[in-house]
Scaffold this active site. Structure first.
Site, PDB file in Angstrom:
ATOM      1  N   HIS A  91       0.857  -1.182   0.000  1.00  0.00           N
ATOM      2  CA  HIS A  91       0.000   0.000   0.000  1.00  0.00           C
ATOM      3  C   HIS A  91       0.896   1.237   0.000  1.00  0.00           C
ATOM      4  O   HIS A  91       2.127   1.127  -0.039  1.00  0.00           O
ATOM      5  CB  HIS A  91      -0.966  -0.028   1.189  1.00  0.00           C
ATOM      6  CG  HIS A  91      -0.302  -0.232   2.518  1.00  0.00           C
ATOM      7  ND1 HIS A  91       0.611   0.660   3.036  1.00  0.00           N
ATOM      8  CD2 HIS A  91      -0.415  -1.240   3.425  1.00  0.00           C
ATOM      9  CE1 HIS A  91       1.017   0.226   4.220  1.00  0.00           C
ATOM     10  NE2 HIS A  91       0.426  -0.940   4.482  1.00  0.00           N
ATOM     11  N   GLU A  92       0.260   2.411   0.023  1.00  0.00           N
ATOM     12  CA  GLU A  92       1.032   3.658  -0.090  1.00  0.00           C
ATOM     13  C   GLU A  92       2.078   3.802   1.012  1.00  0.00           C
ATOM     14  O   GLU A  92       3.088   4.488   0.819  1.00  0.00           O
ATOM     15  CB  GLU A  92       0.091   4.876  -0.079  1.00  0.00           C
ATOM     16  CG  GLU A  92      -0.689   5.086  -1.376  1.00  0.00           C
ATOM     17  CD  GLU A  92       0.206   5.406  -2.575  1.00  0.00           C
ATOM     18  OE1 GLU A  92       1.292   5.987  -2.369  1.00  0.00           O
ATOM     19  OE2 GLU A  92      -0.181   5.062  -3.704  1.00  0.00           O
ATOM     20  N   GLY A  93       1.844   3.174   2.160  1.00  0.00           N
ATOM     21  CA  GLY A  93       2.840   3.210   3.232  1.00  0.00           C
ATOM     22  C   GLY A  93       4.142   2.547   2.781  1.00  0.00           C
ATOM     23  O   GLY A  93       5.225   3.142   2.862  1.00  0.00           O
ATOM     24  N   HIS A  94       4.007   1.325   2.238  1.00  0.00           N
ATOM     25  CA  HIS A  94       5.191   0.642   1.694  1.00  0.00           C
ATOM     26  C   HIS A  94       5.834   1.475   0.583  1.00  0.00           C
ATOM     27  O   HIS A  94       7.061   1.605   0.521  1.00  0.00           O
ATOM     28  CB  HIS A  94       4.804  -0.709   1.087  1.00  0.00           C
ATOM     29  CG  HIS A  94       4.186  -1.685   2.042  1.00  0.00           C
ATOM     30  ND1 HIS A  94       2.849  -2.033   1.977  1.00  0.00           N
ATOM     31  CD2 HIS A  94       4.706  -2.393   3.061  1.00  0.00           C
ATOM     32  CE1 HIS A  94       2.587  -2.930   2.917  1.00  0.00           C
ATOM     33  NE2 HIS A  94       3.699  -3.162   3.599  1.00  0.00           N
ATOM     34  N   GLU A 150       6.812   3.865  10.447  1.00  0.00           N
ATOM     35  CA  GLU A 150       6.577   4.211  11.855  1.00  0.00           C
ATOM     36  C   GLU A 150       5.224   3.718  12.355  1.00  0.00           C
ATOM     37  O   GLU A 150       4.945   3.803  13.542  1.00  0.00           O
ATOM     38  CB  GLU A 150       6.704   5.723  12.050  1.00  0.00           C
ATOM     39  CG  GLU A 150       8.149   6.179  11.963  1.00  0.00           C
ATOM     40  CD  GLU A 150       8.317   7.689  11.982  1.00  0.00           C
ATOM     41  OE1 GLU A 150       7.296   8.410  12.069  1.00  0.00           O
ATOM     42  OE2 GLU A 150       9.464   8.147  11.893  1.00  0.00           O
TER      43      GLU A 150
END
EC number: 6.3.2.1
Lengths: 283, 283
Positions: free
Chosen positions: A35-38, A150
């Site tokens: 997802h955008e976090g990765h 984080e």
């Protein structure tokens, strides 16, 4: 732009690209279903390094017996495209047998408090699995810089401790949690949520945002902020709190009064799905 | 030819010598008080590598509570000269505080049988300390080849297992045990022996040599060979047997009949001094 399944091929590929010179390798270890976090981690790695390696491996040793190992979502074709589009040079996607040989019995364990509290309480073997797989992947990829989100704040602290204690010559770079527009923290596990659970789960980010607002308006008492959040979450009938903790952001030790950079971290179950979220309070 | 005390200086020195290129580093980890056994490892490392690093560090985590950590013999000036004369480019001799920071709590542990038997029985935390320090030193030095003496046969097997399980990209090279002219296996701990203990300790190599002779003359029964050795050692009034074991040389599993390459390994105490010795039987 290679999708590589074996350790030997990965090492050869890296060796060929290095061609006898020491290159800066950026490494983003993931369990996939990106997802955008990765992707924010991969983009950051692209900015900082000569070569970007992304691993996609659902690591069995970090799952407990009754956890979601078998149902963990997978989509390697989509992941490969997303990783490459975000700047990955190599995507490493090994099978379990490639990573853990039959008689594998060596573990890396951070034995201190850090692994026993928060998620370590309900997942007692989780972090031992995390540090073992990360150490293995560090030895395989040999990165200069490694990137972690984080959102998994406790994981970041534990990996930083492992790197320090075992003298890994690797910089751990943590990047901010990424949220949906409505505030839900991105997680591969969000796909498990029913429509109703998904709606109620918004209470996590909502309560964290409101607690931060209270803090910014002068509330420094950790216990009061914690109770405020717990009450808000408990107002949702599908939510079962695992923990809500207010901690020193660096040591992850509990605090009474907020004086140093602080993290509010929580884990809450909606049905079978366990979600985590957190927010930092600057001083 | 440098004597280096800190991790940062060691890394800088290696980086400067490498000058952006990948060199083959040979590494010989020792606890110092070097004897010809150690020197044979350093000489072998010199033959095989561009750069040879020798560490001299009496590692506290591999000593049990009532063991000889405080009395372990030291002579760094003599060691430095011997190491350099044998081919070392760098001798790394850190203080304990340099290697284990105050809150250090991360350990590498081979959890299988391999660490629980033989020396693991009387020294239950020994190998956890060994694998942790070796992993740390591997991360600091980043060698291509690392050299260990076959006198510590169990240690070699455990380190090979750790390297395999944690995917260290390092070749473990083991070198034959070295003996005094009269047969006593070289050990830094031999200096502890009184004159009488030193004389009686010759029974260890004597009994191993005679057992090998029996084997070469047709005795394949492990139990009989074991009893033969035990009886010989027990004929010496100062000797207290810790173990005598006859094992598959590769797996260190007990055997009844000798069919594959075999090791006879023993540990015997003379007074406060615990000596180990071993011999290989080829098939």
């Amino acid at each position: 732009m290679s999708l590589i399944k074996t350790i030997d091929k990965l090492k050869n590929e890296i060796r060929n690209i290095q061609n006898g010179k020491i290159l800066n390798i950026g490494f983003v270890p993931t369990m996939g279903y990106l997802h955008e976090g990765h992707l924010s981690l991969i983009k950051k790695a692209r900015e900082d390094n000569d070569l970007v390696v992304v691993s996609i491996f659902v690591n069995p040793t970090q799952f407990g017996k009754n956890e979601d190992l078998d149902s963990y979502p997978k989509d390697i074709d989509r992941d490969f495209k997303l990783a490459v589009d975000s700047g990955a040079d190599i995507v490493f996607n090994p099978e379990v047998e490639e990573i853990y040989t039959k008689n594998s019995c060596t573990f890396v364990n951070v034995e201190g408090d850090l692994t026993k509290k928060l998620c370590g309480l309900s997942r007692p073997t989780h972090f031992k699995g995390v540090t073992t797989i990360v150490a293995k992947l560090f030895n395989i990829v040999r990165p200069k810089n490694a990137y972690f989100g984080e959102k998994d704040a406790q994981q970041v602290a534990i990996i930083e401790k492992m790197v320090e204690d075992l003298n890994f010559d690797i910089n751990i770079i943590s990047c901010p949690l990424v949220r949906e527009d409505d505030g839900l923290a991105l997680s591969s596990r969000n796909v498990y949520l029913s429509k109703e659970e998904r709606e109620q789960a918004l209470i996590l980010s909502e309560s964290l945002f409101k607690a931060k607002e209270l803090y910014l308006n002068g509330e420094k008492d950790a216990k009061k902020l914690k109770e405020f959040i717990e009450n808000k979450i408990n107002s949702k009938n599908l939510a079962r709190i695992d923990y809500v903790e207010i901690l020193d952001a660096k040591t992850l030790e509990e605090i009474d009064v907020i004086k140093t950079k602080t993290i509010i971290a929580l884990a809450v179950k909606f049905g079978k799905t366990r979600l985590i979220d957190n927010i930092y309070l600057e001083v």
